[in-house]
Design a protein around this motif. Structure first.
Motif, PDB file in Angstrom:
ATOM      1  N   ALA A 100       0.833  -1.199   0.000  1.00 26.64           N
ATOM      2  CA  ALA A 100       0.000   0.000   0.000  1.00 26.64           C
ATOM      3  C   ALA A 100       0.870   1.253   0.000  1.00 26.64           C
ATOM      4  CB  ALA A 100      -0.919  -0.006   1.220  1.00 26.64           C
ATOM      5  N   ASP A 101       0.232   2.385  -0.263  1.00 23.47           N
ATOM      6  CA  ASP A 101       0.947   3.662  -0.200  1.00 23.47           C
ATOM      7  C   ASP A 101       1.493   3.880   1.218  1.00 23.47           C
ATOM      8  OD1 ASP A 101       0.351   4.167  -2.834  1.00 23.47           O
ATOM      9  OD2 ASP A 101      -1.404   5.421  -2.374  1.00 23.47           O
ATOM     10  N   PRO A 102       2.558   4.660   1.347  1.00 24.42           N
ATOM     11  CA  PRO A 102       3.096   4.919   2.684  1.00 24.42           C
ATOM     12  C   PRO A 102       2.055   5.523   3.622  1.00 24.42           C
ATOM     13  CG  PRO A 102       4.669   5.620   1.015  1.00 24.42           C
ATOM     14  CD  PRO A 102       3.392   5.257   0.291  1.00 24.42           C
ATOM     15  N   VAL A 103       2.151   5.131   4.884  1.00 24.10           N
ATOM     16  CA  VAL A 103       1.329   5.748   5.923  1.00 24.10           C
ATOM     17  C   VAL A 103       1.734   7.203   6.111  1.00 24.10           C
ATOM     18  CG1 VAL A 103       0.756   5.663   8.391  1.00 24.10           C
ATOM     19  CG2 VAL A 103       0.978   3.537   7.073  1.00 24.10           C
ATOM     20  N   ALA A 104       3.032   7.447   6.087  1.00 22.33           N
ATOM     21  CA  ALA A 104       3.551   8.811   6.255  1.00 22.33           C
ATOM     22  C   ALA A 104       4.884   8.915   5.546  1.00 22.33           C
ATOM     23  CB  ALA A 104       3.694   9.164   7.729  1.00 22.33           C
ATOM     24  N   THR A 105       5.157  10.103   5.013  1.00 24.52           N
ATOM     25  CA  THR A 105       6.453  10.429   4.429  1.00 24.52           C
ATOM     26  C   THR A 105       6.918  11.740   5.023  1.00 24.52           C
ATOM     27  OG1 THR A 105       5.913   9.310   2.341  1.00 24.52           O
ATOM     28  CG2 THR A 105       7.708  10.912   2.298  1.00 24.52           C
ATOM     29  N   VAL A 106       8.049  11.694   5.716  1.00 28.82           N
ATOM     30  CA  VAL A 106       8.625  12.895   6.330  1.00 28.82           C
ATOM     31  C   VAL A 106       9.695  13.418   5.383  1.00 28.82           C
ATOM     32  CG1 VAL A 106       9.806  13.856   8.321  1.00 28.82           C
ATOM     33  CG2 VAL A 106       8.178  11.964   8.624  1.00 28.82           C
ATOM     34  N   HIS A 107       9.569  14.664   4.986  1.00 31.90           N
ATOM     35  CA  HIS A 107      10.478  15.251   4.012  1.00 31.90           C
ATOM     36  C   HIS A 107      11.654  15.894   4.759  1.00 31.90           C
ATOM     37  CE1 HIS A 107       7.394  14.431   1.075  1.00 31.90           C
ATOM     38  NE2 HIS A 107       6.512  15.027   1.874  1.00 31.90           N
ATOM     39  N   LEU A 108      12.833  15.358   4.528  1.00 29.84           N
ATOM     40  CA  LEU A 108      14.021  15.777   5.270  1.00 29.84           C
ATOM     41  C   LEU A 108      14.690  16.975   4.597  1.00 29.84           C
ATOM     42  CD1 LEU A 108      15.507  12.249   6.077  1.00 29.84           C
ATOM     43  CD2 LEU A 108      13.894  13.615   7.397  1.00 29.84           C
ATOM     44  N   PRO A 109      15.445  17.754   5.368  1.00 29.32           N
ATOM     45  CA  PRO A 109      16.062  18.957   4.812  1.00 29.32           C
ATOM     46  C   PRO A 109      17.287  18.678   3.962  1.00 29.32           C
ATOM     47  CG  PRO A 109      16.668  18.715   7.110  1.00 29.32           C
ATOM     48  CD  PRO A 109      15.654  17.650   6.822  1.00 29.32           C
ATOM     49  N   ARG A 110      17.725  17.423   3.904  1.00 27.75           N
ATOM     50  CA  ARG A 110      18.906  17.070   3.122  1.00 27.75           C
ATOM     51  C   ARG A 110      18.888  15.572   2.844  1.00 27.75           C
ATOM     52  NH1 ARG A 110      23.006  17.417   6.854  1.00 27.75           N
ATOM     53  NH2 ARG A 110      24.368  17.894   5.118  1.00 27.75           N
TER      54      ARG A 110
END
Length: 449
Positions: free
Chosen positions: A423-433
């Protein structure tokens, strides 16, 4: 808010594979807060996801395995991505430069790069590399992943420590070993109790200084892998050479007789960096799952295999379970050494391997079924750690991993439902680098209460 402290990187016109693309190190330490999220971070996730890996401070290293350790940490709490930070492990090698002996002329076991794994036991968080002592890292919520210093179990540890210790979920004991590349004894087995006291250290007789990266733990046994990758100081790059003529074998030691006989059983020559899990199957059978290379040194890619030890017959049956490339295998750590139905592994780029579609694989070890999560073109995951949703071992939870996006040269932390990884990700955290490809890590939940 973001703060950074830059350092200077050396330049190379033609970097080696382990210094190119997302294998290349980052050159600074960063702290960022309140990171943007796509999806919803489960409220049950309160703690740190930490992952260790090589990141040479001077942006130069003769081999991927040799760079200074850097821990990349993301703190999750209350459904928020509270902060990200990356910190070099301040080993004596990092602060004072490489050295082999201490002031008394003895091998300096505090001199290492602590770049391979990060684990928690008896209240301590330890950054590990198999060539030296662990280094303790402070990961309390209000702290910055500072290095506390080398840890030798109050002076009781007199060998290096593997980067792949095993915690028994029943006793809380930490089982591990140290191997030496130059002098006998080449292998020593150690056991620390649940309180962190080192209670067993016993040499094990092996005939040569083989590179022993991982081992196996079951409820009743410890199993060592004596494989034909042997120390050779003249070997280019890694000082270990592939010597299949030496043969390969598994050594079985009973946990209830830790100073007793180690029983050695032959297997086909191969190499294994990482084990998935192991368990006893009755009194006379032991089942092991490994990511097996047919040869060592870039000659082959690993696949999931099962080894079944028959102690009564003195034999090992070897079966390949999947033809997909897979590495960095993991299970729910609460089932380490126990029969675990599910395990997972990563498919992705290795130095010099060329592009490999990035995916996570979930193995049903009972039925043989494999479910795959593909991250899309140019998106490559690292090792994924299991984070439980409740207190039932083998129950629901999430897989957490850093994913590199080649198109944007950035990285995300991705959370997948472990029971439905397609399934699609539950959450994606976008990192600064971007987070360079590394080795191993863990989800470290906040202590209860």
């Amino acid at each position: 808010m973001t703060t950074a402290s830059p350092t200077t990187a050396s330049e190379s016109s033609a970097p080696a594979p382990h210094m190119a693309g997302n294998f290349a190190p980052v050159t600074d330490e960063l702290t960022a807060y309140d990171l943007p999220v796509t999806g919803t971070i489960p409220a049950e996730l309160s703690g740190w996801y930490l992952r260790n890996g090589p990141n040479p401070r001077d942006a130069a290293s003769p081999h991927w395995f040799f760079g200074d350790g850097m821990v990349h940490g993301l703190r999750l709490e209350g459904g928020r991505a509270v902060s990200y930070r990356n910190r070099w492990v301040r080993t004596s090698t990092f602060t004072d430069g490489p050295r082999v002996v201490d002031g008394q002329g003895r091998r300096d076991l505090a001199a290492g790069v602590a770049n391979t794994h990060i684990v928690r036991h008896a209240g301590r968080t330890l950054a590990l590399v198999e060539s030296s002592f662990p280094y303790e890292v402070d990961c309390r919520p209000a702290h910055e992943l500072e290095t506390v210093g080398p840890y030798d179990f109050d002076g009781r540890l007199t060998t290096a420590m593997t980067a792949h210790p095993k915690t028994c979920p029943t006793t809380g004991e930490l089982h591990f070993f140290g191997y030496a590349s130059r002098t006998a004894p080449y292998l020593t087995y150690h056991r620390a109790d649940a309180a962190g006291e080192l209670v067993i250290s016993r040499p094990i007789d092996v005939s040569a200084p083989t590179m022993m990266h991982d081992f196996h733990l079951t409820a009743g046994h410890v199993i060592f892998m004596d494989l034909p990758v042997v120390y050779d100081r003249d070997h280019p790059g890694m000082p270990y050479g592939w010597q299949p003529e030496r043969g390969a074998r598994l050594g079985v030691l009973r946990r209830d007789d830790p100073y007793g006989e180690v029983r050695w059983l032959p297997i086909d020559p191969c190499y294994v960096f990482h084990s998935l899990n192991a368990h006893d199957d009755g009194d006379q059978r032991i089942v092991l799952y490994v990511c097996r290379y047919a040869e060592f040194g870039g000659r082959s890619l690993p696949h999931l295999w099962r080894w079944t030890i028959d102690l009564a017959a003195g034999t090992v049956t070897e079966d390949q379970l999947d033809d997909q490339f897979s590495e960095f295998p993991r299970v729910d750590d609460r089932l380490a050494g126990q029969p675990a139905r599910f395990g997972h592994a990563t498919s992705g780029e290795l130095p010099g391997s060329g592009p490999i579609p990035g995916a996570l694989l979930r193995y049903d070890l009972r039925t043989g079924a494999v479910v795959r999560h593909d991250f899309g073109p140019g998106r490559t995951p690292g090792e994924a750690a299991f984070a439980p949703a409740d207190d039932r071992p083998g129950g629901p939870g999430w897989l957490i991993t850093y994913v590199y996006d080649a198109a944007t040269d950035t990285s995300d932390l991705v959370v997948l439902d472990a029971e439905d990884i397609s399934a699609d990700p539950v959450a994606t955290v976008h990192l600064p680098r971007r987070v360079p490809y590394g080795f191993h890590g863990n989800w470290l939940p906040d202590p209860a209460g």
